[in-house]
Design a protein around this motif. Structure first.
Motif, PDB file in Angstrom:
ATOM      1  N   TYR A 105     169.278 -13.325 -12.490  1.00 43.54           N
ATOM      2  CA  TYR A 105     170.442 -13.212 -11.625  1.00 43.54           C
ATOM      3  C   TYR A 105     170.029 -12.638 -10.272  1.00 43.54           C
ATOM      4  N   PRO A 106     170.616 -13.134  -9.196  1.00 48.92           N
ATOM      5  CA  PRO A 106     170.220 -12.679  -7.860  1.00 48.92           C
ATOM      6  C   PRO A 106     170.785 -11.310  -7.495  1.00 48.92           C
ATOM      7  N   TYR A 107     170.076 -10.638  -6.611  1.00 48.06           N
ATOM      8  CA  TYR A 107     170.515  -9.392  -5.998  1.00 48.06           C
ATOM      9  C   TYR A 107     170.636  -9.630  -4.495  1.00 48.06           C
ATOM     10  N   ILE A 108     171.541  -8.914  -3.860  1.00 45.45           N
ATOM     11  CA  ILE A 108     171.578  -8.847  -2.405  1.00 45.45           C
ATOM     12  C   ILE A 108     170.817  -7.595  -2.002  1.00 45.45           C
ATOM     13  N   TYR A 109     169.944  -7.703  -0.995  1.00 43.96           N
ATOM     14  CA  TYR A 109     169.158  -6.536  -0.600  1.00 43.96           C
ATOM     15  C   TYR A 109     169.103  -6.415   0.918  1.00 43.96           C
ATOM     16  N   ILE A 110     168.748  -5.210   1.363  1.00 41.70           N
ATOM     17  CA  ILE A 110     168.556  -4.954   2.789  1.00 41.70           C
ATOM     18  C   ILE A 110     167.326  -4.070   2.961  1.00 41.70           C
ATOM     19  N   ASP A 111     166.459  -4.436   3.896  1.00 40.96           N
ATOM     20  CA  ASP A 111     165.257  -3.650   4.199  1.00 40.96           C
ATOM     21  C   ASP A 111     165.580  -2.726   5.372  1.00 40.96           C
ATOM     22  N   ASN A 112     165.814  -1.462   5.065  1.00 42.30           N
ATOM     23  CA  ASN A 112     166.245  -0.491   6.075  1.00 42.30           C
ATOM     24  C   ASN A 112     165.139  -0.102   7.054  1.00 42.30           C
ATOM     25  N   ALA A 113     163.912  -0.563   6.796  1.00 39.04           N
ATOM     26  CA  ALA A 113     162.811  -0.242   7.709  1.00 39.04           C
ATOM     27  C   ALA A 113     162.867  -1.087   8.983  1.00 39.04           C
ATOM     28  N   LYS A 114     163.622  -2.197   8.941  1.00 40.86           N
ATOM     29  CA  LYS A 114     163.733  -3.067  10.108  1.00 40.86           C
ATOM     30  C   LYS A 114     164.561  -2.386  11.203  1.00 40.86           C
ATOM     31  N   GLU A 120     169.882 -10.056   2.607  1.00 40.59           N
ATOM     32  CA  GLU A 120     169.331 -11.306   2.075  1.00 40.59           C
ATOM     33  C   GLU A 120     169.433 -11.291   0.558  1.00 40.59           C
ATOM     34  N   ILE A 121     169.033 -12.406  -0.057  1.00 41.18           N
ATOM     35  CA  ILE A 121     169.105 -12.552  -1.514  1.00 41.18           C
ATOM     36  C   ILE A 121     167.698 -12.560  -2.104  1.00 41.18           C
ATOM     37  N   THR A 122     167.529 -11.912  -3.254  1.00 40.79           N
ATOM     38  CA  THR A 122     166.251 -11.942  -3.974  1.00 40.79           C
ATOM     39  C   THR A 122     166.520 -11.953  -5.465  1.00 40.79           C
ATOM     40  N   ARG A 123     165.549 -12.440  -6.231  1.00 42.36           N
ATOM     41  CA  ARG A 123     165.607 -12.378  -7.689  1.00 42.36           C
ATOM     42  C   ARG A 123     164.498 -11.478  -8.248  1.00 42.36           C
ATOM     43  N   LYS A 124     163.740 -10.855  -7.345  1.00 39.33           N
ATOM     44  CA  LYS A 124     162.656  -9.989  -7.807  1.00 39.33           C
ATOM     45  C   LYS A 124     162.520  -8.804  -6.848  1.00 39.33           C
ATOM     46  N   LYS A 157     170.249 -14.830  11.564  1.00 36.01           N
ATOM     47  CA  LYS A 157     169.103 -15.544  11.014  1.00 36.01           C
ATOM     48  C   LYS A 157     167.832 -14.708  11.163  1.00 36.01           C
ATOM     49  N   LYS A 158     166.894 -14.911  10.211  1.00 34.28           N
ATOM     50  CA  LYS A 158     165.647 -14.142  10.220  1.00 34.28           C
ATOM     51  C   LYS A 158     164.899 -14.259  11.544  1.00 34.28           C
ATOM     52  N   GLY A 159     164.834 -15.467  12.079  1.00 36.53           N
ATOM     53  CA  GLY A 159     164.025 -15.683  13.277  1.00 36.53           C
ATOM     54  C   GLY A 159     164.744 -15.415  14.584  1.00 36.53           C
TER      55      GLY A 159
END
Length: 600
Positions: A105-114, A120-124, A157-159
């Motif tokens: 099942y997917p997780y929504i995550y955020i990288d606070n170091a940015k 974004e979405i991740t499964r791992k 968007k990422k870019g």
């Protein structure tokens, strides 16, 4: 060596054991801390070998059919658990309970170091100590994320930040524009905080989506209103409704089981930060009886089998089960921290269990109604199948004069087609028999990742049916197989309606049913879906091949040489990854250099 002699020579160490019937079909796979003690507990040895009277009716029936056994010694009970789980998924033994839900099942995550972080979405697990996860979401993760970017003025968007220029999202008010403008982090953080609140609180998110939906409808923007409506409905389906709200920020994974006569259901609920955020369920066909101990082990092993989850929570279950301590040890190793499996007896945690059990009971009631049609039971009875074919895989191949040869697998599950589980294959083989061998072999090789179904249906006759059984038996898998073919008129098989009758082939019989027979129509529907899938994939493949061939022809590579290349290497994709020397081994170095320059 007969069964009794094998049992008496079993070693006193950890391992797995397998029981087989008189035809060599695998009946059961089990694990043991001590093979000798565990297997001997199934039997009474005097005056002759027979099942122990203390066994459940399910296991007693299995032991009465067993005439031989194999065993594998391993280093520990932990290793036995892992090997047992792997073999059950691959081989689908008759008396083991098999869960088919092995998706993550997917997780929504955020990288606070940015500098300007985004969701974004991740499964791992993402390798960063600054990452925050929300989930898991059984349904609607992508819809939640899309809604966040609709409502909050975040970097879309990422870019985007790399361009250093304002884009359309800034112009339409969906981004603060930090790619070019000097946006204070405090201002950006307000948008992050709103997004975080919407992810954690679905009521607030759904209320905002409802506002947008009404706004679009009032402005006659009905297509956009419809998209929001569909998104709203998908997000709404992703959790069990409850008023339970813990005062603290507690996380729990809740698993409960409920069974009826021939089926069971497993319900999973995920609580994060004291709130239920999502839930999921799966039905399990009970072909040879219910074993709650085994089913709890399967449920937990399968759910966490894809690796350490991003959020590790204590596990709540409804009842104690055998080998709970072994599952805890396995999960502790996987999680790299102490795993806790608890059976709550009172308080809010017990209310969570009760809520899950109520929903499990309702799901069984609804599923019973939906499956009131007896067609699957009639199919099982008519064709003498081992199991009711709740999940079926249907195979067909397609090509045009040996070009763009493909195989397709359609999947029927609990009354409908499971299109997410469809598979398509590029094939090398040139004749129908070899093509089906290649397709079925590819599927068998994936059994460890995607468990076998209850039934295979092959588009073909008795020869392909026999081939399917040979492939399965050579891999130690016992599975029901049926083939469906058109009768031959003037030595040709006709697909067109009215030209020929369908013939159904099983291991023991050949059936010529009336056109009005519901069982025949059920099989025809499944066969036609696999054929449609194969044709569609063939058309896409052929179109791509035509484009690639035209590109090579423009550079002076003749059609004969292109055919020679594809016959040797299989696909244009394979050709792209080859060296000049490898291509030159089939053509010449001059042509190889031309081809390599095209696919740089």
């Amino acid at each position: 060596m007969n069964l009794e002699e094998t049992i008496k020579q079993l070693p006193d160490c950890a391992g797995i054991y397998q029981y087989f019937d008189k035809e060599g079909h695998l009946l059961y796979v089990g694990k043991a801390k001590s093979l000798a003690k565990r297997v001997k507990s199934y039997f009474i040895f005097t005056p002759s070998l027979k099942p122990n009277t203390n066994l459940s009716s399910r296991i007693k029936k299995m032991i009465s059919q067993a005439v031989s056994m194999n065993y594998i010694v391993v280093n520990s009970e932990h290793d036995a658990l892992i090997l047992e789980n792997s073999l059950i998924k691959q081989l689908n033994p008759k008396y083991n309970i098999l869960l088919r839900d092995d998706k993550t099942y997917p997780y929504i995550y955020i990288d606070n170091a940015k500098e300007y972080p985004r969701f974004e979405i991740t499964r791992k697990i993402i390798q960063s100590s600054n990452v925050t996860y929300y989930g898991p979401f059984s349904v609607g993760a992508r819809d939640i994320l899309d809604s966040i970017y609709d409502i909050c003025r975040l970097v879309q968007k990422k870019g985007s930040l790399k361009s250093k220029k304002l884009c359309l999202y800034y112009q339409i008010g969906k981004c603060l524009g930090p790619c070019e403008l000097n946006v204070p982090y405090e201002e950006y953080k307000k948008e992050l905080d709103l997004a975080t609140e919407l992810i954690k609180n679905k009521k607030t998110l759904l209320a905002k989506l409802e506002e947008k939906m009404h706004f679009y409808a009032q402005n006659l923007r009905f297509e956009e209103a419809g998209e929001i409506r569909d998104r709203y409905q998908r997000i709404s389906r992703s959790e069990i409704k409850s008023e339970i709200d813990f005062a603290s920020d507690e996380n729990y994974d809740i698993f409960v089981l409920k069974n009826a006569e021939n089926r069971a259901v497993i319900v999973r609920i995920f609580m994060r930060g004291g709130k239920i955020i999502s839930s999921s369920h799966d039905y399990i066909q009970l072909n040879e009886g219910y074993d709650e101990d085994e089913l709890y082990q399967r449920a937990l092993m399968d759910f966490y089998s894809n690796g350490k989850p991003p959020i590790i929570a204590p596990i709540l279950i409804a009842t104690e089960f055998e080998n709970k301590n072994i599952i805890e040890e396995y999960l502790t190793t996987l999680f790299e921290k102490k795993a806790l499996i608890k059976v709550p007896k009172k308080g809010d945690k017990k209310k969570l269990i009760d809520l899950a059990l109520i929903n499990a009971q309702e799901l069984l009631r609804k599923e019973g109604k939906q499956n009131s049609d007896a067609i699957l039971s009639e199919v099982k009875e008519l064709f003498s199948l081992e199991k009711i074919p709740k999940r079926v895989e249907i195979f067909d191949n397609s090509h045009m004069s040996g070009v763009a040869t493909v195989g397709a697998m359609a999947v029927y599950d609990k009354g409908g087609f499971d299109k997410k589980s469809y598979r398509t294959y590029h094939l090398q083989a040139k004749d129908e028999y070899s093509q089906m061998r290649e397709t079925l072999t590819k599927r068998v090789e994936s059994f460890s990742k995607n468990s076998p179904p209850d039934l295979w249906i092959i588009d073909g006759g008795g020869t392909l049916l026999k081939l399917a059984f040979e492939i399965l038996e050579s891999n130690g898998v016992f599975l029901d197989v049926i083939a469906i073919s058109k009768e031959k008129i003037d030595a040709k098989a006709h697909r067109a309606k009215g030209k020929a009758k369908d013939i159904i082939h099983t291991k023991e019989d050949v059936f010529r049913l009336k056109d009005s027979d519901k069982r025949l129509q059920w099989m025809q529907k499944l066969r036609d879906e696999a054929h449609r899938s194969a044709i569609n994939f063939h058309k896409k493949t052929k179109l791509k091949l035509d484009k690639e061939s035209k590109l090579l022809s423009l550079k002076g590579i003749s059609q004969a040489k292109i055919v020679k290349l594809i016959n040797h290497f299989g696909t244009f994709e394979a050709l792209k990854n080859l060296s000049v020397e490898e291509i030159g081994s089939v053509l010449n170095i001059k042509d190889a250099n031309i081809i390599k320059s095209i696919y740089k």
